[in-house]
Design an enzyme around this catalytic site. Structure first.
Site, PDB file in Angstrom:
ATOM      1  N   ASP A  39       0.815  -1.215   0.000  1.00 18.73           N
ATOM      2  CA  ASP A  39       0.000   0.000   0.000  1.00 18.73           C
ATOM      3  C   ASP A  39       0.848   1.265   0.000  1.00 18.73           C
ATOM      4  O   ASP A  39       0.656   2.164  -0.828  1.00 18.73           O
ATOM      5  CB  ASP A  39      -0.942  -0.003   1.206  1.00 18.73           C
ATOM      6  CG  ASP A  39      -1.903  -1.191   1.175  1.00 18.73           C
ATOM      7  OD1 ASP A  39      -2.231  -1.644   0.067  1.00 18.73           O
ATOM      8  OD2 ASP A  39      -2.307  -1.661   2.253  1.00 18.73           O
TER       9      ASP A  39
ATOM     10  N   ARG B  10       0.237   1.298  16.234  1.00 15.94           N
ATOM     11  CA  ARG B  10      -0.263   2.418  15.446  1.00 15.94           C
ATOM     12  C   ARG B  10      -0.184   3.767  16.169  1.00 15.94           C
ATOM     13  O   ARG B  10       0.249   4.760  15.582  1.00 15.94           O
ATOM     14  CB  ARG B  10      -1.684   2.130  14.962  1.00 15.94           C
ATOM     15  CG  ARG B  10      -1.746   0.981  13.968  1.00 15.94           C
ATOM     16  CD  ARG B  10      -0.853   1.238  12.762  1.00 15.94           C
ATOM     17  NE  ARG B  10      -0.902   0.157  11.794  1.00 15.94           N
ATOM     18  CZ  ARG B  10       0.085  -0.677  11.528  1.00 15.94           C
ATOM     19  NH1 ARG B  10       1.243  -0.560  12.184  1.00 15.94           N
ATOM     20  NH2 ARG B  10      -0.029  -1.626  10.624  1.00 15.94           N
TER      21      ARG B  10
ATOM     22  N   SER C 214      -1.570  -9.799   3.755  1.00 19.25           N
ATOM     23  CA  SER C 214      -1.233  -8.520   4.361  1.00 19.25           C
ATOM     24  C   SER C 214      -0.603  -8.826   5.712  1.00 19.25           C
ATOM     25  O   SER C 214      -1.226  -9.472   6.557  1.00 19.25           O
ATOM     26  CB  SER C 214      -2.502  -7.666   4.543  1.00 19.25           C
ATOM     27  OG  SER C 214      -2.196  -6.481   5.255  1.00 19.25           O
TER      28      SER C 214
END
Length: 402
Positions: free
Chosen positions: A16, A96, A177
């Site tokens: 991505d 994150r 992924s």
């Protein structure tokens, strides 16, 4: 779009983010700065830096966030026994906000107009990135290409990369992924999208098949201070070295393989396969130690708050006031969770086999089944009468009204 002159992109070098750099330049006409966070992916970091520059970034920052990631995020989740839906150890969820914080720091330093991430519009990561940015730098514009561009699938993303001559780490034959850090390695996509399919041998990359693991058990001692792991076998160790060692030991025994269908924040169910050997060992050791050292009501309430705490982490609310308030509770409740836990590794599992602490609340003279002079068993009679009085009243009424 023309109002955006400079963008800082959370860059990993995966599929991505690899195609986002040329896409940003084509569609926004802006300068792109790549931010690469090292949270334990190891050899991937330097190739990612070179690739970012090769594909059009004007700068590529590399931040070693491994220590920060473990001490300020993972170990706090461990202290709270935070497991999303009772099983997921939150490796990506914890990474994150750490990455996004680093992203914001670079954006402020560079005077950027916006930040960009490669999370899809179907996943949780978009929320985790953006809530962190909102909390720390609400003035920054957020660009999420998966919510803007015409690319609709990973196959189309692969085609875009091929047209632009960009090397990518996935193929249509291996479309998984993956997200790796010191706390775990996650796998999604491909045949895993059908929950009936068992993971093939090609999925697991770090943990040994339990069937091939050593048959002889292996024991070690994990040392804790105030709910935080500080050493192994009595030797003080830094966070990185400690987790790396446990990852190595656990992986050799096939410990920490987790296969779950989880409820994403955006409303859908998603199947994920995780490898978290070191984290699995630490969670079992910590669980055992707090049973010895945390008072009953505090322990039971901790278990209730742990559910909410894990949900907030999963949902990207790390910098929310409530998460920070719950953190204060755990810091207090865990102040006596200091001591040692002996764990035993066997193929595919880890078990606590011994616990000791200077703050132990276990008193053998109270718990013994043998003769004692401390506990008067006759006291239980009056306690049970009072404790059971509401049930006795309800029972009497039921008998009268039948």
């Amino acid at each position: 779009m023309n109002s955006v002159k400079k963008v800082v992109l959370a860059y990993s070098g995966g599929l991505d983010t690899s195609i986002i750099i040329p896409w940003l330049k084509e569609n926004y006409g802006c300068e792109v700065i790549a931010f690469i966070s090292d949270v334990g992916q190891g050899k991937e970091v330097e190739p990612a830096r070179k690739k970012a520059l090769k594909t059009g970034a004007i700068k590529a920052y590399v931040a070693d966030q491994r220590k920060e990631f473990l001490e300020d995020y993972c170990f706090l989740a461990l202290r709270a026994q935070a497991k999303y839906e009772g099983i997921y150890l939150l490796g990506t969820s914890l990474a994150r906000p750490a990455i996004a914080k680093g992203l914001v720091d670079v954006a402020l330093k560079e005077g950027a107009d916006a930040i960009c991430h490669g999370a899809t519009g179907k996943g949780n990561d978009q929320v985790r990135f953006e809530l962190t940015v909102m909390a720390l730098a609400p003035h920054l514009k957020i660009i999420a290409p998966w919510r803007e561009w015409d690319i609709k699938s990973r196959d189309e993303a692969i085609d875009y990369a091929e047209r632009h001559g960009i090397e990518i780490p996935v193929t249509k034959k291996r479309p998984y992924s993956m997200d790796g850090n010191l706390w775990h390695l996650s796998h999604e996509g491909g045949e895993l999208e059908d929950p009936w399919n068992a993971p093939t041998k090609h999925v697991y990359l770090t943990t040994k098949d339990p069937a091939s693991a050593p048959k002889k058990p292996f024991s070690l001692i994990v040392n804790f201070k105030k709910g935080i792991p500080v050493g192994l076998n009595g030797k003080k160790m830094g966070a990185i070295a400690l987790v790396e060692k446990l990852n190595q030991l656990g992986a050799n025994y096939g410990v920490g393989r987790i296969d779950i269908v989880e409820n994403r924040l955006v409303g859908m169910k998603s199947r994920g396969v995780y490898e978290a050997p070191g984290a699995t060992i630490l969670y079992e050791a910590h669980r055992a130690l707090q049973t010895l050292t945390v008072e009953r009501d505090a322990l039971h309430y901790s278990q209730l708050l742990s559910v909410k705490y894990s949900e907030m982490i999963y949902n990207g609310q790390w910098f929310a006031p409530l998460r920070e308030s719950i953190e204060a509770f755990f810091a207090e409740a865990q102040k006596n969770v200091t001591g040692d836990v002996r764990v035993e590794l066997n193929p595919g599992r880890v078990t606590a086999t011994g616990i000791r602490s200077p703050y132990s609340l276990y008193q053998e003279d109270l718990a013994t089944f043998g003769e004692d002079e401390v506990y008067n068993q006759k006291d239980a009679e009056g306690f049970i009468r009072l404790f059971g009085l509401p049930l006795k009243v309800v029972g009497s009424v039921k008998r009268k009204t039948k």
